[in-house]
Enzyme design. Structure first.
Site, short mmCIF file in Angstrom:
data_model
loop_
_atom_site.label_atom_id
_atom_site.label_comp_id
_atom_site.label_asym_id
_atom_site.label_seq_id
_atom_site.Cartn_x
_atom_site.Cartn_y
_atom_site.Cartn_z
N GLY A 13 -14.14 -1.52 3.61
CA GLY A 13 -13.47 -1.80 4.87
C GLY A 13 -13.53 -3.26 5.20
O GLY A 13 -13.69 -4.10 4.32
N HIS A 58 -0.14 -11.95 0.96
CA HIS A 58 -1.13 -11.10 0.30
C HIS A 58 -1.81 -11.83 -0.86
O HIS A 58 -3.04 -11.75 -1.02
CB HIS A 58 -0.45 -9.83 -0.21
N TYR A 101 0.85 -1.19 0.00
CA TYR A 101 0.00 0.00 0.00
C TYR A 101 0.89 1.24 0.00
O TYR A 101 1.32 1.73 1.02
CB TYR A 101 -0.93 0.01 1.22
N SER A 115 -14.54 -5.86 2.35
CA SER A 115 -15.23 -5.32 1.18
C SER A 115 -14.50 -4.06 0.78
O SER A 115 -13.63 -3.57 1.52
CB SER A 115 -16.69 -5.01 1.53
N PHE A 124 -15.87 -8.65 10.89
CA PHE A 124 -15.75 -10.07 11.21
C PHE A 124 -17.13 -10.65 11.44
O PHE A 124 -17.97 -10.03 11.99
CB PHE A 124 -14.90 -10.26 12.47
#
Length: 212
Positions: A209, A127, A57, A206, A212
């Protein structure tokens, strides 16, 4: 804020986690850094304990942001980050493709620890699965890092069930991260039953964000 344990592990996290990618990467112009630090710390005040980032990122800048924001609050939070893309660790140049060679994983973790201003990564994800490196070798490298105290828990992101089983046999997996929302129900078919069988936590995300 309610708490949950991920699978059969002892890793307890808030029921709602905060994905930090968009605070410095991916969604148009990056927001003001100081405002994002304030936001992250405000999330901790409201009971959020799980914060998700990755070396890719930016690259790197999101880990730096999360590290700076959480340094004064380190003992109150769980930091998750990820390895797996082929990125030059000196320049941040994306070299294209994936890289989960064991020696590279260990170099990535050393660099991430510095950017995150911490001595351990609470949850380290691969990842993306690297087809050029056996998942058993990846799990073995993370196992070495766990034994060294630099990583606490192992995770996979967007992995198939056979990959999960093979990795779990080498180093127990604490959590698997995968997209799951009102628009994406695919994990219900095979992934969720497999995780329940193996005692692995599920971290759905999603574009807005993760929860759980």
């Amino acid at each position: 804020m309610k708490k949950r344990k991920l699978g059969n592990s002892h890793l307890e996290v808030s029921a709602l986690g905060l994905g930090c990618m968009g605070m410095s990467y991916a969604y148009g112009t990056a927001p003001d850094k100081l405002q994002m630090i304030t936001l992250i710390r405000a999330a901790v005040e409201r009971g959020i304990t799980l914060f998700d980032t990755a070396e890719s990122y930016g690259p790197f800048v999101n880990e730096e942001l999360v590290g700076e924001a959480l340094a004064p609050l380190r003992e109150q939070v769980v930091i998750a980050t990820k390895f797996g893309f082929d990125i030059d660790l000196e320049t941040g140049v994306r070299l294209g493709g994936l890289n989960s060679r064991p020696e590279h994983i260990k170099q990535v973790v050393e660099a991430s620890l510095k950017r995150l201003k911490t001595d351990r990564i609470d949850l380290l994800y691969q990842h993306r699965v690297d087809p050029e490196v056996p998942i058993e070798d990846v799990a073995g490298a993370v196992k070495d890092l766990i034994q060294a105290g630099k990583v606490k828990h192992f995770g996979l992101s967007e992995a198939g069930v056979q990959t999960i089983r093979s990795a779990h046999a080498v180093q127990p997996i604490t959590a698997v991260q995968s997209e799951y929302s009102l628009w994406t129900r695919t994990p219900e078919a095979e992934l969720l039953p497999t995780l329940e069988e193996l005692g692995i936590g599920f971290v759905p995300f999603s574009p807005l964000g993760m929860v759980f």
